[in-house]
Design a protein around this motif. Structure first.
Motif, short mmCIF file in Angstrom:
data_model
loop_
_atom_site.label_atom_id
_atom_site.label_comp_id
_atom_site.label_asym_id
_atom_site.label_seq_id
_atom_site.Cartn_x
_atom_site.Cartn_y
_atom_site.Cartn_z
N GLN A 19 7.84 40.01 26.11
CA GLN A 19 7.17 38.80 26.77
C GLN A 19 5.94 37.95 26.83
OE1 GLN A 19 8.41 39.14 30.34
NE2 GLN A 19 7.06 36.53 30.68
N ASN A 20 5.27 38.18 25.78
CA ASN A 20 4.45 37.41 25.44
C ASN A 20 4.92 36.54 24.69
OD1 ASN A 20 1.66 39.03 26.55
ND2 ASN A 20 1.65 40.44 24.48
N HIS A 21 6.23 36.88 23.60
CA HIS A 21 6.68 35.93 22.75
C HIS A 21 7.78 35.08 24.33
CE1 HIS A 21 9.57 34.41 19.45
NE2 HIS A 21 10.07 34.68 19.84
N ARG A 22 7.89 35.37 24.80
CA ARG A 22 8.92 35.11 25.39
C ARG A 22 7.74 32.92 26.13
NH1 ARG A 22 11.74 37.62 30.07
NH2 ARG A 22 12.79 38.76 27.65
N ASP A 23 6.54 34.26 26.38
CA ASP A 23 5.49 33.37 26.97
C ASP A 23 5.56 31.72 26.14
OD1 ASP A 23 5.59 34.19 29.84
OD2 ASP A 23 4.38 35.53 29.32
N GLU A 24 5.12 32.86 24.91
CA GLU A 24 4.26 31.68 24.24
C GLU A 24 5.40 30.58 23.92
OE1 GLU A 24 2.83 31.99 19.12
OE2 GLU A 24 3.04 33.68 20.30
N GLN A 25 6.45 30.79 23.39
CA GLN A 25 8.59 30.41 23.55
C GLN A 25 7.87 28.99 24.17
OE1 GLN A 25 11.38 32.34 22.93
NE2 GLN A 25 11.61 31.97 21.11
N ASP A 26 7.20 29.37 25.86
CA ASP A 26 7.83 28.06 26.91
C ASP A 26 6.54 27.10 26.40
OD1 ASP A 26 9.99 29.82 28.21
OD2 ASP A 26 8.75 31.23 29.72
N GLN A 27 5.56 27.39 26.18
CA GLN A 27 4.58 26.61 26.53
C GLN A 27 4.34 25.76 25.18
OE1 GLN A 27 1.74 27.03 28.26
NE2 GLN A 27 1.01 25.19 26.91
N ASN A 28 5.43 26.89 24.14
CA ASN A 28 5.16 25.73 22.59
C ASN A 28 6.40 24.26 23.53
OD1 ASN A 28 3.41 27.14 21.58
ND2 ASN A 28 5.10 28.34 19.84
N GLY A 29 7.16 24.51 24.22
CA GLY A 29 8.43 23.97 24.36
C GLY A 29 7.42 22.94 25.37
#
Length: 260
Positions: free
Chosen positions: A208-218
């Protein structure tokens, strides 16, 4: 343990706090229900008890369908609002920024922001003095994909579900006291299962942390691109962010009624 006697009443607590969606192409509504539960396993059957004068009562009686949508901490404000406002006067989907998602097995909508949707078809109606009980078969279940782990297990403890207890909405804590059968489980087996659950929980959090980080980067990349093009970055529309903002929004309304 000393006890005092109460007059007979509906003292069963806690109970679920669910949002029940109903309607068709002509009208749609949401009603918050506390009196619901499971009555049979095969076929899976449930019930909801609805006051006769409620707007949703006639809709469900006419269409013979409804969807039970489980509620979370993020949906607590909307859950209360849908229990004290009448669909005769307001559009609850619109007011609470809730998504009327197309259901798979019934004509009425599901609530897109709910982690679990139980689509139901009415089998029988039992009339009582204050409420009518709609007995229904659960004909479909939809679950938020992010709650499934790599082994295909539903991690419902991660959903942040809430309940209703003696007039208050309460969050169900994630601290597990035990699983079915743990009272007779061997200590070695109990220890092994606990270790496996801790490992699975750690993996889910990392994912979930990895997914949140990807969303934030996007989001950051989109904002930078818009700035370069001379545009004002757009704020996220709808979804979880909007829901959390709404959860803190104040509405003027009359004194709250008990959710039924």
């Amino acid at each position: 343990m000393a006890k005092i006697e109460f007059k007979p009443g509906t003292m069963l607590n806690p109970v679920p706090a669910v949002m029940v969606s109903c309607g068709d192409e002509t009208e749609q509504n949401i009603i918050t229900i506390a009196w619901t539960g499971i009555v049979n396993t095969d076929p899976p059957m449930t019930y909801i008890s609805v006051r006769k004068e409620r707007y949703s009562h006639d809709i469900i009686a006419r269409t013979g369908e409804f969807v039970i949508n489980l509620t979370t901490k993020d949906l607590a404000f909307a859950t209360d609002y849908c229990g004290v406002r009448s669909g005769r006067k307001v559009d609850k989907f619109k007011d609470m920024n809730l998504t009327a998602s197309t259901s798979r097995h019934v004509s009425c909508p599901s609530i897109g922001e709910s982690p679990v949707n139980l689509e139901c078809k009415v089998l029988d109606v039992r009339e009582f003095p204050t409420h009518d009980m709609f007995l229904a078969e659960i004909v479909g279940v939809s679950v938020e994909e992010s709650l499934m782990d790599e082994k295909g297990r539903l991690c419902l403890e991660e959903a942040g579900l809430i309940a209703y207890s003696h007039g208050s909405y309460v969050a169900l804590q994630q601290e597990e006291l035990g699983t079915f059968g743990y009272s007779v489980m061997k200590p070695k087996t109990r220890k092994r299962i606990a270790a496996q659950k801790q490992q699975d929980r750690r993996k889910r959090h990392d994912k979930q942390n990895h997914r949140d980080e990807q969303d934030q980067n996007g989001q950051n990349r989109r904002s930078n691109k818009e700035r370069k093009n001379g545009k004002r970055p757009e704020s996220p529309a709808g979804g979880q962010t909007s829901r959390r903002k709404n959860s803190g929004r104040k509405h003027s309304h009359s004194s709250a009624k008990k959710i039924r």
